[in-house]
Design an enzyme around this catalytic site. Structure first.
Site, PDB file in Angstrom:
ATOM      1  N   SER A  43       0.838  -1.201   0.000  1.00  0.00           N
ATOM      2  CA  SER A  43       0.000   0.000   0.000  1.00  0.00           C
ATOM      3  C   SER A  43       0.875   1.254   0.000  1.00  0.00           C
ATOM      4  O   SER A  43       0.388   2.349  -0.273  1.00  0.00           O
ATOM      5  CB  SER A  43      -0.943   0.002   1.214  1.00  0.00           C
ATOM      6  OG  SER A  43      -0.231  -0.250   2.407  1.00  0.00           O
ATOM      7  N   ASP A  81       5.929  -7.041   2.086  1.00  0.00           N
ATOM      8  CA  ASP A  81       4.997  -7.508   1.049  1.00  0.00           C
ATOM      9  C   ASP A  81       5.728  -7.857  -0.233  1.00  0.00           C
ATOM     10  O   ASP A  81       6.539  -7.064  -0.728  1.00  0.00           O
ATOM     11  CB  ASP A  81       4.005  -6.379   0.710  1.00  0.00           C
ATOM     12  CG  ASP A  81       2.608  -6.677   1.192  1.00  0.00           C
ATOM     13  OD1 ASP A  81       2.334  -7.829   1.578  1.00  0.00           O
ATOM     14  OD2 ASP A  81       1.782  -5.751   1.174  1.00  0.00           O
ATOM     15  N   LYS A 110       4.893 -11.391   3.030  1.00  0.00           N
ATOM     16  CA  LYS A 110       3.452 -11.625   2.853  1.00  0.00           C
ATOM     17  C   LYS A 110       3.178 -11.752   1.356  1.00  0.00           C
ATOM     18  O   LYS A 110       3.685 -10.958   0.561  1.00  0.00           O
ATOM     19  CB  LYS A 110       2.627 -10.485   3.459  1.00  0.00           C
ATOM     20  CG  LYS A 110       1.118 -10.683   3.251  1.00  0.00           C
ATOM     21  CD  LYS A 110       0.281  -9.785   4.141  1.00  0.00           C
ATOM     22  CE  LYS A 110       0.215  -8.352   3.727  1.00  0.00           C
ATOM     23  NZ  LYS A 110      -0.297  -8.092   2.365  1.00  0.00           N
ATOM     24  N   GLU A 112       0.175 -12.294  -1.612  1.00  0.00           N
ATOM     25  CA  GLU A 112      -1.250 -12.265  -1.942  1.00  0.00           C
ATOM     26  C   GLU A 112      -1.626 -13.459  -2.814  1.00  0.00           C
ATOM     27  O   GLU A 112      -0.925 -13.783  -3.769  1.00  0.00           O
ATOM     28  CB  GLU A 112      -1.590 -10.965  -2.688  1.00  0.00           C
ATOM     29  CG  GLU A 112      -1.562  -9.752  -1.794  1.00  0.00           C
ATOM     30  CD  GLU A 112      -2.142  -8.501  -2.444  1.00  0.00           C
ATOM     31  OE1 GLU A 112      -2.812  -8.596  -3.491  1.00  0.00           O
ATOM     32  OE2 GLU A 112      -1.918  -7.419  -1.870  1.00  0.00           O
ATOM     33  N   GLU A 179      -8.727 -10.299   4.147  1.00  0.00           N
ATOM     34  CA  GLU A 179      -9.145  -8.903   3.904  1.00  0.00           C
ATOM     35  C   GLU A 179     -10.540  -8.837   3.291  1.00  0.00           C
ATOM     36  O   GLU A 179     -10.836  -9.507   2.295  1.00  0.00           O
ATOM     37  CB  GLU A 179      -8.119  -8.223   2.966  1.00  0.00           C
ATOM     38  CG  GLU A 179      -8.484  -6.778   2.646  1.00  0.00           C
ATOM     39  CD  GLU A 179      -7.341  -5.954   2.078  1.00  0.00           C
ATOM     40  OE1 GLU A 179      -6.188  -6.451   2.031  1.00  0.00           O
ATOM     41  OE2 GLU A 179      -7.596  -4.798   1.690  1.00  0.00           O
TER      42      GLU A 179
HETATM   43  O1  KIV Z   1      -0.274  -3.389   1.803  1.00  0.00           O
HETATM   44  C1  KIV Z   1      -0.925  -3.370   2.837  1.00  0.00           C
HETATM   45  O2  KIV Z   1      -0.996  -2.363   3.552  1.00  0.00           O
HETATM   46  C2  KIV Z   1      -1.636  -4.583   3.213  1.00  0.00           C
HETATM   47  C3  KIV Z   1      -2.616  -4.494   4.344  1.00  0.00           C
HETATM   48  C4  KIV Z   1      -3.796  -3.723   3.910  1.00  0.00           C
HETATM   49  C5  KIV Z   1      -2.977  -5.822   4.849  1.00  0.00           C
HETATM   50  O3  KIV Z   1      -1.442  -5.607   2.636  1.00  0.00           O
END
Ligand code: KIV
Length: 281
Positions: A43, A81, A110, A112, A179
């Protein structure tokens, strides 16, 4: 919190709190807080760089921000991420992306979704890099979803999410972000899994919650309805800037500090400028 603590916190009465952080200054505040875990989320491409979706995040961007966060956060788990398409170009590019995040300071990544990169997830986990899954509304798939909509509302898609959650657990993920799914579905998945489920827009029945820091501080745009604003940050910052502006224009700031050798002197001596302090350290 260490990665091994995650399993212990999968119990009633002990919820996990996770916040995003993207830069040194706010990460230092997250480090000082009681929040359990810090996510360098993709994000950041929206919040830090002004893009309209997370699709713009690149491995280099994620590694740069992860390194800044890691300079501030020493005693909390840092999750980085994996950005858009970094899992989809084959094993070697995926492992290069994992390496870039890990060398920058992420202790876990993390990822997706699941379909199409099941084997790569297994390979990362077998390489001793902990993986946090992320299903439900996965913003990197926004063009497929056609908007930021709640997922798993009908029976078939709810069952698909249950299967994906169980498969991610079987593959060895240490936790799962869920989410924007209905509360009841989140409760069901949380009950089925042994690993902690961290919700965002998924109701109160998960093992923990994650929010984008700039959303909860009221600093970024109009946040989704599930976000609770813990600060009216935008108002506070704009008010402070307006106060500064008006004090400069009315010559209230800087203040007169008296006279030295017959000359008036402004307070805030250059010797105390942050770069000089940094040089002195
Ligand atoms: O990128 C992010 O901030 C996220 C959260 C919304 C879980 O993946």
């Amino acid at each position: 919190m260490k990665i091994t603590d995650f399993y212990n916190y999968k119990k009633p009465g002990r919820k996990i709190s996770m916040t995003t952080a993207y830069d040194y200054t706010l990460a230092a505040l997250a480090a000082e807080s009681a929040v359990d875990c810090v996510l360098v989320g993709d994000s950041l491409s929206m919040v830090m760089h002004g893009h309209t979706s997370t699709i713009a995040a690149t491995v280099d961007m994620m590694a740069l921000h992860t390194a800044a966060v890691a300079r501030a956060v020493k005693d909390k788990l840092i999750v980085g991420d994996m950005p858009f398409l970094s899992m989809r170009k084959g094993l070697v590019p995926a492992m290069e992306a994992v390496e870039a995040l890990a060398r920058a300071g992420a202790q876990a990544v993390k990822i997706e979704g699941l379909e199409g990169h099941e084997e790569i997830i297994l390979h990362i986990i077998k390489s001793d890099i902990p993986v946090m899954g992320h299903i439900g509304l996965t913003p990197q798939s926004i063009n497929k979803f056609g908007g930021y909509r709640t997922q798993g509302k009908d029976q078939a898609s709810a069952e698909r999410l249950v299967e994906q959650a169980q498969e991610l657990e079987r593959r060895g993920c240490f936790s799962l972000v869920l989410e924007c799914v209905p509360d009841k579905l989140a409760e069901r998945i949380t009950g089925l899994l042994k690993i902690p489920v961290i919700g965002i827009g998924a109701g109160p029945f998960t093992d923990g919650q994650v929010l984008v820091l700039h959303d909860m501080l009221g600093l970024y745009g109009e946040p989704p309805s599930f976000v609770k604003k813990y600060l009216d940050g935008r108002r506070l910052v704009v008010d402070a800037l307006n106060n500064f502006d008006s004090e400069v224009k009315s010559s209230v700031f800087p203040e007169m500090k008296g006279t030295k050798n017959g000359n008036s002197e402004r307070s805030g001596c250059l010797a105390e400028a942050p770069y000089k302090l940094a040089l002195r350290r």
